[in-house]
Design a protein around this motif. Structure first.
Motif, mmCIF file in Angstrom:
data_model
loop_
_atom_site.group_PDB
_atom_site.id
_atom_site.type_symbol
_atom_site.label_atom_id
_atom_site.label_comp_id
_atom_site.label_asym_id
_atom_site.label_seq_id
_atom_site.Cartn_x
_atom_site.Cartn_y
_atom_site.Cartn_z
ATOM 1 N N GLU A 200 -55.199 65.791 23.502
ATOM 2 C CA GLU A 200 -55.578 64.867 22.437
ATOM 3 C C GLU A 200 -54.696 65.069 21.213
ATOM 4 O O GLU A 200 -54.251 66.172 20.918
ATOM 5 N N ARG B 73 -47.415 60.799 24.093
ATOM 6 C CA ARG B 73 -47.699 60.152 25.387
ATOM 7 C C ARG B 73 -46.854 60.764 26.488
ATOM 8 O O ARG B 73 -47.336 60.952 27.616
ATOM 9 N N ASP C 246 -55.666 59.912 18.093
ATOM 10 C CA ASP C 246 -56.692 59.520 19.056
ATOM 11 C C ASP C 246 -58.053 59.562 18.359
ATOM 12 O O ASP C 246 -58.890 58.690 18.544
ATOM 13 N N ALA D 138 -62.831 57.870 16.295
ATOM 14 C CA ALA D 138 -61.638 57.083 16.572
ATOM 15 C C ALA D 138 -61.276 56.276 15.330
ATOM 16 O O ALA D 138 -62.159 55.925 14.527
#
Length: 390
Positions: free
Chosen positions: A33, A184, A205, A220
């Motif tokens: 995360e 990513r 995130d 979020a």
């Protein structure tokens, strides 16, 4: 992809008078995360990051990285890599040497060092500048070298301490995109500290919002934006900031919020009318975001509106949108509207409130009065089970 768990982590400085920098921080960063710690200067976000890194001692509470309690583990043994605001590059070394220096200290085999440096340089687009010294690099290139130096170590956790603060606006946008793409690609656990809520919204995130050493809300990005737990979060997240009006709830032919001084009256729909019934005759604070205040054009066809008259104080055309600054009595507002002809400063302007996008706060506790914020035991919403603080 190690997780990070904080349970009641507290930091107290006792030099002279006692100062509590972080009070009882409890949350979990899941493996893989990207968690952003955001807040104004002095909120405790950098202190919290430095405790994770081992650069600050923990006064109370427990900190785990993976399955290991690391309260007393030295920084070099925590399997973390930190990217600083000032790059911290060695000026006498080339990019290649800067990238591989930590591995050299670890006495890794030269072929392994070269392979890792080559891989990191390829990921960050540094292949053509490997033999340059830092003084010959742009700010963006220096920041990529600092990132690459962290990547080559292949750590369990990446820590970022306001790494983009020294870059100009265009480079910050570019580097945000690169860090997001890097996350990513690597799937690594990352904790990122910033005072810039735009960085927090675009990168994280999830976001931890801090103020005066206390966690205000975890969630979020869009959850924090749409369902702020209190007035601080509502005003800090979003640019331009949310508009606030002090006033009271009145009952008559229809329930309504009436701003102090009577400059505007906003009728309440069924949900808010019921929710705010206990506040009849009492002070409340109403909030509305600039994009939910409409001028003549751009109103959604399926929304309900209430209009009020304002006097224009300033107009800022930005090309794709216009910021309108206006006043009604003692109440100032900012509206974000689509390009359209508008009244000049000093002239009257009618603005329409989207009744489905209102927020209300208790002026004493500053807590949101929305159902999403009325959770037992705390003000944190949108986070993981068991996470709460304030």
């Amino acid at each position: 992809m190690a997780s990070i768990q904080l349970n009641g982590v507290r930091k107290v400085y006792r030099e002279g008078t006692q100062f509590v920098a972080v009070e009882g921080a409890t949350f979990t960063v899941q493996g893989g995360e990207l968690m952003v710690l955001v807040g104004p200067s002095g909120s405790g976000k950098s202190t919290l990051l430095r405790m994770i890194a081992g650069l600050e001692s923990i006064t109370d509470g427990d900190l785990h990285i993976g399955d290991r309690r690391v309260n007393d583990v030295p920084p070099r043994d925590r399997d973390i890599a930190m990217v600083f605001q000032n790059y911290a590059l060695y000026p006498h070394m080339s990019v290649r040497q800067n990238l591989g220096f930590a591995l050299t200290l670890q006495k890794r085999p030269r072929p392994e060092i070269e392979e890792r440096v080559r891989t990191a340089a390829g990921v960050l687009g540094l292949d053509a500048i490997l033999d340059r010294k830092p003084r010959h690099l742009s700010g963006g290139q220096r920041q990529r070298v600092a990132l690459g130096r962290a990547i080559v170590r292949d750590p369990a956790v990446f820590l970022f301490d306001e790494p983009l603060s020294n870059l100009d606006a265009k480079l910050r946008v570019q580097m945000r995109a690169e860090i997001s793409a890097l996350h990513r690609r690597l799937g690594a656990t990352m904790v990122y500290v910033t005072h810039d809520q735009v960085e927090a919204m675009t990168l994280g995130d999830r976001i931890v919002v801090l103020h005066e050493g206390r966690i205000q809300q975890i969630g979020a990005p869009l959850h924090l934006y749409d369902h702020p737990a209190n007035r601080f979060v509502a005003g800090f997240i979003g640019s331009p900031a949310m508009n606030f009006f002090d006033g009271t709830i009145e009952r008559g032919a229809e329930p309504a919020f009436v701003a102090t001084g009577g400059a505007l009256r906003v009728p309440l729909d069924g949900e808010w009318a019921s929710r705010l019934h206990p506040f009849t005759g009492r002070a409340v604070t109403m909030g509305i975001r600039p994009e939910s205040l409409y001028a003549a054009r751009g109103r959604p066809a399926d929304a309900q509106f209430a209009s009020a008259s304002f006097t224009v104080e300033g107009v800022e055309p930005l090309g794709n949108e216009i910021f309108v600054h206006a006043r009604a009595g003692d109440h100032r507002v900012t509206s974000r509207v689509v390009p359209q002809p508008l009244a000049a400063p000093g002239e009257p302007l009618e603005l329409a409130f989207d009744l489905g996008r209102l927020h209300f706060f208790d002026p004493e506790t500053e807590r949101s009065l929305a159902p999403e914020s009325s959770m037992p035991g705390g003000m944190v919403t949108g986070g993981l089970a068991g996470e709460q603080r304030i």
